[in-house]
Design a protein around this motif. Structure first.
Motif, PDB file in Angstrom:
ATOM      1  N   CYS A  72     -32.058   2.659 -55.612  1.00 46.94           N
ATOM      2  CA  CYS A  72     -33.000   3.399 -54.769  1.00 46.94           C
ATOM      3  C   CYS A  72     -33.455   4.634 -55.549  1.00 46.94           C
ATOM      4  N   LEU A  73     -34.728   4.703 -55.871  1.00 46.03           N
ATOM      5  CA  LEU A  73     -35.258   5.847 -56.622  1.00 46.03           C
ATOM      6  C   LEU A  73     -35.646   7.007 -55.708  1.00 46.03           C
ATOM      7  N   HIS A  74     -36.019   6.672 -54.473  1.00 47.65           N
ATOM      8  CA  HIS A  74     -36.430   7.711 -53.518  1.00 47.65           C
ATOM      9  C   HIS A  74     -36.131   7.222 -52.116  1.00 47.65           C
ATOM     10  N   GLY A  75     -35.595   8.084 -51.280  1.00 46.41           N
ATOM     11  CA  GLY A  75     -35.340   7.742 -49.893  1.00 46.41           C
ATOM     12  C   GLY A  75     -33.971   7.120 -49.684  1.00 46.41           C
ATOM     13  N   LYS A  76     -33.904   6.245 -48.680  1.00 51.34           N
ATOM     14  CA  LYS A  76     -32.615   5.663 -48.295  1.00 51.34           C
ATOM     15  C   LYS A  76     -32.870   4.311 -47.633  1.00 51.34           C
ATOM     16  N   ASP A 101     -31.361   8.050 -52.831  1.00 53.36           N
ATOM     17  CA  ASP A 101     -31.618   8.892 -53.998  1.00 53.36           C
ATOM     18  C   ASP A 101     -30.564   9.988 -54.127  1.00 53.36           C
ATOM     19  N   LYS A 102     -29.658  10.067 -53.170  1.00 58.91           N
ATOM     20  CA  LYS A 102     -28.562  11.044 -53.241  1.00 58.91           C
ATOM     21  C   LYS A 102     -27.305  10.441 -53.873  1.00 58.91           C
ATOM     22  N   ASN A 103     -26.916   9.207 -53.461  1.00 61.21           N
ATOM     23  CA  ASN A 103     -25.697   8.631 -54.041  1.00 61.21           C
ATOM     24  C   ASN A 103     -25.955   7.892 -55.357  1.00 61.21           C
ATOM     25  N   ARG A 104     -27.198   7.493 -55.616  1.00 63.66           N
ATOM     26  CA  ARG A 104     -27.611   6.842 -56.877  1.00 63.66           C
ATOM     27  C   ARG A 104     -26.895   5.518 -57.152  1.00 63.66           C
ATOM     28  N   TRP A 105     -26.292   4.912 -56.126  1.00 65.95           N
ATOM     29  CA  TRP A 105     -25.583   3.647 -56.331  1.00 65.95           C
ATOM     30  C   TRP A 105     -26.532   2.545 -56.761  1.00 65.95           C
ATOM     31  N   GLN A 106     -25.975   1.590 -57.469  1.00 64.69           N
ATOM     32  CA  GLN A 106     -26.688   0.381 -57.854  1.00 64.69           C
ATOM     33  C   GLN A 106     -25.849  -0.811 -57.414  1.00 64.69           C
ATOM     34  N   ILE A 107     -26.506  -1.924 -57.112  1.00 65.95           N
ATOM     35  CA  ILE A 107     -25.813  -3.150 -56.748  1.00 65.95           C
ATOM     36  C   ILE A 107     -26.270  -4.251 -57.699  1.00 65.95           C
ATOM     37  N   LEU A 108     -25.300  -4.934 -58.310  1.00 63.35           N
ATOM     38  CA  LEU A 108     -25.589  -6.087 -59.159  1.00 63.35           C
ATOM     39  C   LEU A 108     -25.477  -7.330 -58.282  1.00 63.35           C
ATOM     40  N   GLU A 122     -38.064   7.977 -44.161  1.00 57.21           N
ATOM     41  CA  GLU A 122     -39.502   7.894 -43.888  1.00 57.21           C
ATOM     42  C   GLU A 122     -40.199   6.913 -44.830  1.00 57.21           C
ATOM     43  N   SER A 123     -39.787   6.915 -46.090  1.00 53.84           N
ATOM     44  CA  SER A 123     -40.286   5.946 -47.073  1.00 53.84           C
ATOM     45  C   SER A 123     -39.213   5.785 -48.138  1.00 53.84           C
ATOM     46  N   THR A 124     -39.352   4.744 -48.940  1.00 48.14           N
ATOM     47  CA  THR A 124     -38.382   4.524 -50.005  1.00 48.14           C
ATOM     48  C   THR A 124     -39.046   3.860 -51.204  1.00 48.14           C
TER      49      THR A 124
END
Length: 170
Positions: A72-76, A101-108, A122-124
């Motif tokens: 997630c680059l922006h939002g939630k 965009d706060k936790n910066r996690w990634q999922i494979l 509001e948007s992501t």
């Protein structure tokens, strides 16, 4: 970066390190040698971004060949991964994560797994790397509320596309 296994075989939660100071934040979203050192050897060849507004659900999409690295680059957003391998004893099992965009996690996400997301903010901006070029003919789509999957979503009336409303199997 930390890499954690999840309840679904092959699905990994990746927690990149980021730096924050009075100027803002810095995060490295991908470094091939770092990922290889953590056992992630996928060769990514395409990056894609989708931008959506609150209450939009995209997915559940996937195919039999592609590994995806989602962030997630922006939002939630509320992110769901589902084992869609009809020959697996784990078919239909799913797990959810909240990416922001706060936790910066990634999922494979491995092949034969579908993924979908619901925009909570509001948007992501949804970003993913993939190991194959997009092939619409090879894609499957499960509806967000497919009774076989019984996925819990934190919304009652999402905004969805015609493709996601109808589902499609290869």
């Amino acid at each position: 970066m930390e890499v954690e296994t999840t309840q679904l075989a092959g699905v990994m939660l990746i927690k990149p390190q980021f730096f924050e100071d009075f100027r803002g934040e810095y995060v490295e979203t991908y470094n091939e040698s770092e990922y290889i050192s953590k056992g992630i050897t996928c060769k990514f060849i395409q990056d894609d971004i989708s931008i959506s507004t609150q209450n939009v659900i995209r997915g559940i999409h996937g195919d039999a060949e592609t590994w995806k690295l989602i962030s997630c680059l922006h939002g939630k957003f509320y992110f769901v991964v589902v084992n869609c391998d009809t020959e697996s004893s784990d078919f239909g099992k799913w797990q959810s994560f909240t990416l922001s965009d706060k936790n910066r996690w990634q999922i494979l996400v491995p092949p034969k797994h579908g993924n979908g997301h619901l925009v909570i903010s509001e948007s992501t901006i949804f970003h993913y790397k993939q190991t194959t070029y997009y092939n619409p003919k090879g894609q499957f789509t499960y509806t967000w509320n497919d009774p076989k999957l019984n996925i819990w979503w934190p919304v009652k009336n999402p905004i969805i596309s015609r493709r996601d409303e109808e589902g499609r199997f290869v």
